[in-house]
Scaffold this motif. Sequence first.
Motif, PDB file in Angstrom:
ATOM      1  N   ALA A   1       5.653  13.320  37.685  1.00 47.84           N
ATOM      2  CA  ALA A   1       4.359  12.917  37.145  1.00 47.84           C
ATOM      3  C   ALA A   1       3.486  12.365  38.264  1.00 47.84           C
ATOM      4  O   ALA A   1       3.973  12.080  39.364  1.00 47.84           O
ATOM      5  N   LYS A   2       2.215  12.221  37.983  1.00 53.82           N
ATOM      6  CA  LYS A   2       1.284  11.614  38.926  1.00 53.82           C
ATOM      7  C   LYS A   2       0.303  10.745  38.146  1.00 53.82           C
ATOM      8  O   LYS A   2       0.143  10.898  36.928  1.00 53.82           O
ATOM      9  N   PHE A   3      -0.331   9.826  38.865  1.00 51.35           N
ATOM     10  CA  PHE A   3      -1.357   8.990  38.251  1.00 51.35           C
ATOM     11  C   PHE A   3      -2.726   9.586  38.528  1.00 51.35           C
ATOM     12  O   PHE A   3      -3.040   9.960  39.657  1.00 51.35           O
ATOM     13  N   VAL A   4      -3.546   9.669  37.477  1.00 52.49           N
ATOM     14  CA  VAL A   4      -4.902  10.213  37.586  1.00 52.49           C
ATOM     15  C   VAL A   4      -5.889   9.071  37.393  1.00 52.49           C
ATOM     16  O   VAL A   4      -5.800   8.310  36.423  1.00 52.49           O
ATOM     17  N   SER A   5      -6.839   8.938  38.314  1.00 55.84           N
ATOM     18  CA  SER A   5      -7.833   7.867  38.233  1.00 55.84           C
ATOM     19  C   SER A   5      -8.668   7.999  36.973  1.00 55.84           C
ATOM     20  O   SER A   5      -8.999   9.110  36.526  1.00 55.84           O
TER      21      SER A   5
END
Length: 210
Positions: A99-103
């Motif tokens: 997963a990744k964090f999206v602003s």
Amino acid sequence: MYLSKYQIDIRTRAGRQFLSSTNRQAVHQVVAGKFFGTPASAHHVLFRITGQELYVQSDIPPSSLPEGLTLVYTQDCEPVFTKLRAGDVIRFNLMAMPAKFVSQPRCADGKKPRGKRAFLATPEERMEWLYAKGEKRGFTLLSCIEVRKTACSFHRPEKKGGNFRLPFTEFAGQMKITDVDAFHKAVLEGIGPERAFGCGLLFILFNAPD
């Protein structure tokens, strides 16, 4: 560091609860509170369910046996780690949640909200995620495949967003150790998010599922 393997007894209600795809929180509660007599957070506890087997990794050996489980073995892994060197090639298996964090846009009051976690949708993105983890965690991938994808359901009160599902991916292949200390820390702490719910435990040659 210790790795313990348990057989899940499906003849018991407690054992069947371990295998329920909608009961991962209950498994977390058992692993976190009933193996060591002290909070699991103090012992770098990771776990994974594979078939009808539960693997628990921790700083110390478990001191109790929860209902529904039979202990198969507890193995001290440190003697093997002391023999690892940069350049060693090992087989691995990992259940993870790429997963990744999206602003997120700023709020009306100008405050910056925390980024929102986004699950990686394509095999290419997920593989790149694992390659990037290796660069920071003391290993490089030599070969890797996605063995399978699965998902676990979680219960949450409606006022907190309601029930949800998390997608997990199982990776397998070969890796080369590039930094022994960083690699040891990766195995100890786990890789990726949702480690409290069965992700992140890195099986390597000396503790691969049999």
